[in-house]
Design an enzyme around this catalytic site. Structure first.
Site, PDB file in Angstrom:
ATOM      1  N   SER A 142      18.998  98.594 113.899  1.00 28.86           N
ATOM      2  CA  SER A 142      17.978  99.282 113.088  1.00 28.86           C
ATOM      3  C   SER A 142      16.640  99.193 113.805  1.00 28.86           C
ATOM      4  O   SER A 142      16.425  98.262 114.600  1.00 28.86           O
ATOM      5  CB  SER A 142      17.869  98.581 111.724  1.00 28.86           C
ATOM      6  N   TYR A 155      16.794  90.792 107.039  1.00 29.90           N
ATOM      7  CA  TYR A 155      17.501  91.965 107.568  1.00 29.90           C
ATOM      8  C   TYR A 155      17.093  92.198 109.026  1.00 29.90           C
ATOM      9  O   TYR A 155      17.939  92.409 109.904  1.00 29.90           O
ATOM     10  CB  TYR A 155      17.151  93.179 106.700  1.00 29.90           C
TER      11      TYR A 155
HETATM   12  P1  NAD Z   1      25.221 102.786 102.830  1.00 33.79           P
HETATM   13  O1  NAD Z   1      24.878 101.765 101.799  1.00 33.79           O
HETATM   14  O2  NAD Z   1      25.143 104.223 102.480  1.00 33.79           O
HETATM   15  O3  NAD Z   1      26.676 102.499 103.406  1.00 33.79           O
HETATM   16  C1  NAD Z   1      27.061 101.218 103.801  1.00 33.79           C
HETATM   17  C2  NAD Z   1      28.540 101.060 103.559  1.00 33.79           C
HETATM   18  O4  NAD Z   1      28.897  99.737 103.973  1.00 33.79           O
HETATM   19  C3  NAD Z   1      28.925 101.187 102.081  1.00 33.79           C
HETATM   20  O5  NAD Z   1      30.032 102.057 101.927  1.00 33.79           O
HETATM   21  C4  NAD Z   1      29.263  99.768 101.661  1.00 33.79           C
HETATM   22  O6  NAD Z   1      30.255  99.695 100.650  1.00 33.79           O
HETATM   23  C5  NAD Z   1      29.758  99.198 102.988  1.00 33.79           C
HETATM   24  N1  NAD Z   1      29.662  97.740 103.007  1.00 33.79           N
HETATM   25  C6  NAD Z   1      28.619  96.979 102.606  1.00 33.79           C
HETATM   26  N2  NAD Z   1      28.936  95.687 102.714  1.00 33.79           N
HETATM   27  C7  NAD Z   1      30.201  95.627 103.192  1.00 33.79           C
HETATM   28  C8  NAD Z   1      31.072  94.566 103.505  1.00 33.79           C
HETATM   29  N3  NAD Z   1      30.713  93.288 103.331  1.00 33.79           N
HETATM   30  N4  NAD Z   1      32.303  94.858 103.982  1.00 33.79           N
HETATM   31  C9  NAD Z   1      32.699  96.138 104.138  1.00 33.79           C
HETATM   32  N5  NAD Z   1      31.908  97.202 103.843  1.00 33.79           N
HETATM   33  C10 NAD Z   1      30.673  96.931 103.376  1.00 33.79           C
HETATM   34  O7  NAD Z   1      24.306 102.423 104.100  1.00 33.79           O
HETATM   35  P2  NAD Z   1      23.860 103.279 105.375  1.00 33.79           P
HETATM   36  O8  NAD Z   1      22.438 103.621 105.205  1.00 33.79           O
HETATM   37  O9  NAD Z   1      24.847 104.310 105.708  1.00 33.79           O
HETATM   38  O10 NAD Z   1      23.891 102.099 106.455  1.00 33.79           O
HETATM   39  C11 NAD Z   1      24.864 102.002 107.462  1.00 33.79           C
HETATM   40  C12 NAD Z   1      24.320 101.088 108.548  1.00 33.79           C
HETATM   41  O11 NAD Z   1      23.145 101.659 109.104  1.00 33.79           O
HETATM   42  C13 NAD Z   1      23.940  99.702 108.052  1.00 33.79           C
HETATM   43  O12 NAD Z   1      24.315  98.731 109.012  1.00 33.79           O
HETATM   44  C14 NAD Z   1      22.436  99.781 107.953  1.00 33.79           C
HETATM   45  O13 NAD Z   1      21.800  98.530 108.076  1.00 33.79           O
HETATM   46  C15 NAD Z   1      22.119 100.707 109.116  1.00 33.79           C
HETATM   47  N6  NAD Z   1      20.809 101.375 109.003  1.00 33.79           N
HETATM   48  C16 NAD Z   1      20.535 102.192 107.947  1.00 33.79           C
HETATM   49  C17 NAD Z   1      19.292 102.807 107.882  1.00 33.79           C
HETATM   50  C18 NAD Z   1      18.894 103.713 106.724  1.00 33.79           C
HETATM   51  O14 NAD Z   1      17.716 104.080 106.622  1.00 33.79           O
HETATM   52  N7  NAD Z   1      19.818 104.133 105.891  1.00 33.79           N
HETATM   53  C19 NAD Z   1      18.341 102.580 108.883  1.00 33.79           C
HETATM   54  C20 NAD Z   1      18.675 101.751 109.946  1.00 33.79           C
HETATM   55  C21 NAD Z   1      19.916 101.158 110.004  1.00 33.79           C
END
Ligand code: NAD
Length: 249
Positions: A142, A155
């Site tokens: 991230s 985080y």
């Molecule tokens: P999201 O919440 O839409 O999806 C995350 C998925 O991970 C969900 O389906 C959830 O059920 C699953 N999950 C959570 N904990 C889990 C576990 N212990 N075991 C198995 N599955 C699990 O989130 P997103 O925004 O799509 O994020 C995806 C990745 O991208 C994450 O690592 C997040 O930190 C990273 N990220 C997101 C953003 C943002 O702005 N959305 C920015 C930078 C990085």
């Protein structure tokens, strides 16, 4: 090979595939010809694999639990014989709190889901990739690893740790033909981002990006697919910043 089928026949494990970036990645990989093992803690992942059809399998697992990680990796190998791509995408933001106000349970869970899980999944898939002398691993970090955000210090620590782990592992496994990279997205419009942002604060966050908006999950999935493919054959140990210019200043 036309680039729109550039993952033809590749076996890919995608964690956190039930939502957001992971779901978009699973859809993109399937479109590009991959066989996708969609892992998530949520039962919703079954809906996605049903929709994608024969090229997709669902695994319900908590990636923070080493035994569950070993189980889904073993199941993928038993069923498909190899793993070409691991997209470590599952993640949580955890409690929004000042560092001194956060609790120990939150610290442990955020570290376990965002960082330890990537260690255990890589540990589980690497022996089979070494045996094949090929593989691509993509760890979802991230911009929070690169710049600080108030109330998200744990985080940020987990995501920064993931960049360090990615670099070290890339050095260790490059000689085996295995590439290991990280992606640092800026804001992406997914349920995770929406969980800490009401409509009123969206504009303020969007304005932190040079492009004045958040990414669509598909814009990050495109980069995961690129790193998984042979088009990224000379990229390893890197952290690709995909942030709409958030960290350009
Ligand atoms: P999201 O919440 O839409 O999806 C995350 C998925 O991970 C969900 O389906 C959830 O059920 C699953 N999950 C959570 N904990 C889990 C576990 N212990 N075991 C198995 N599955 C699990 O989130 P997103 O925004 O799509 O994020 C995806 C990745 O991208 C994450 O690592 C997040 O930190 C990273 N990220 C997101 C953003 C943002 O702005 N959305 C920015 C930078 C990085």
């Amino acid at each position: 090979m036309p680039s729109d089928r550039r993952l033809e026949g590749r076996v890919a494990i995608i964690t956190g595939a039930a939502s957001g970036i992971g779901e978009a990645t699973a859809r993109r990989f399937a479109d590009e010809g991959a066989i996708v093992v969609c892992v998530d803690i949520s039962e919703k992942v079954h809906d996605l694999s049903d929709e994608l059809g024969d090229c997709a399998f669902a695994e319900i697992a908590d990636v923070a639990d080493d035994a569950q990680v070993e189980r889904f990796v073993r199941s993928a190998l038993d069923r498909l014989n190899r793993i070409d791509v691991l997209a470590n995408n599952a993640g949580i933001d955890g409690q929004l709190a000042l560092l001194a106000d956060g609790d120990q349970e939150n610290y442990q869970r955020v570290m376990d889901v965002n960082l330890r899980s990537c260690w255990s999944t890589m540990k589980a898939v690497l022996p089979s990739m070494v045996a094949e002398s090929s593989g691509s691993i993509i760890n979802m970090s991230s911009v929070g690893a690169l710049i600080g955000f108030e109330n998200l210090s744990v985080y940020s620590a987990a995501k920064a740790g993931l960049i360090g782990m990615t670099r070290g592992a890339a050095l260790e496994y490059g000689a085996h033909g295995i590439r290991i990279n990280a992606i640092c997205p800026g804001g992406v419009l997914t349920p995770l981002a929406e969980s800490f942002m009401d409509e009123g604060t969206y504009k303020a966050w969007a304005d932190k990006h040079a492009l004045k908006r958040f990414a669509r999950p598909e814009e990050i999935a495109a980069v995961v697919s690129f790193l998984a493919s042979d088009e990224a054959s000379f990229i390893t140990g890197s952290s690709l910043v995909v942030d709409g210019g958030m960290t350009a200043s």
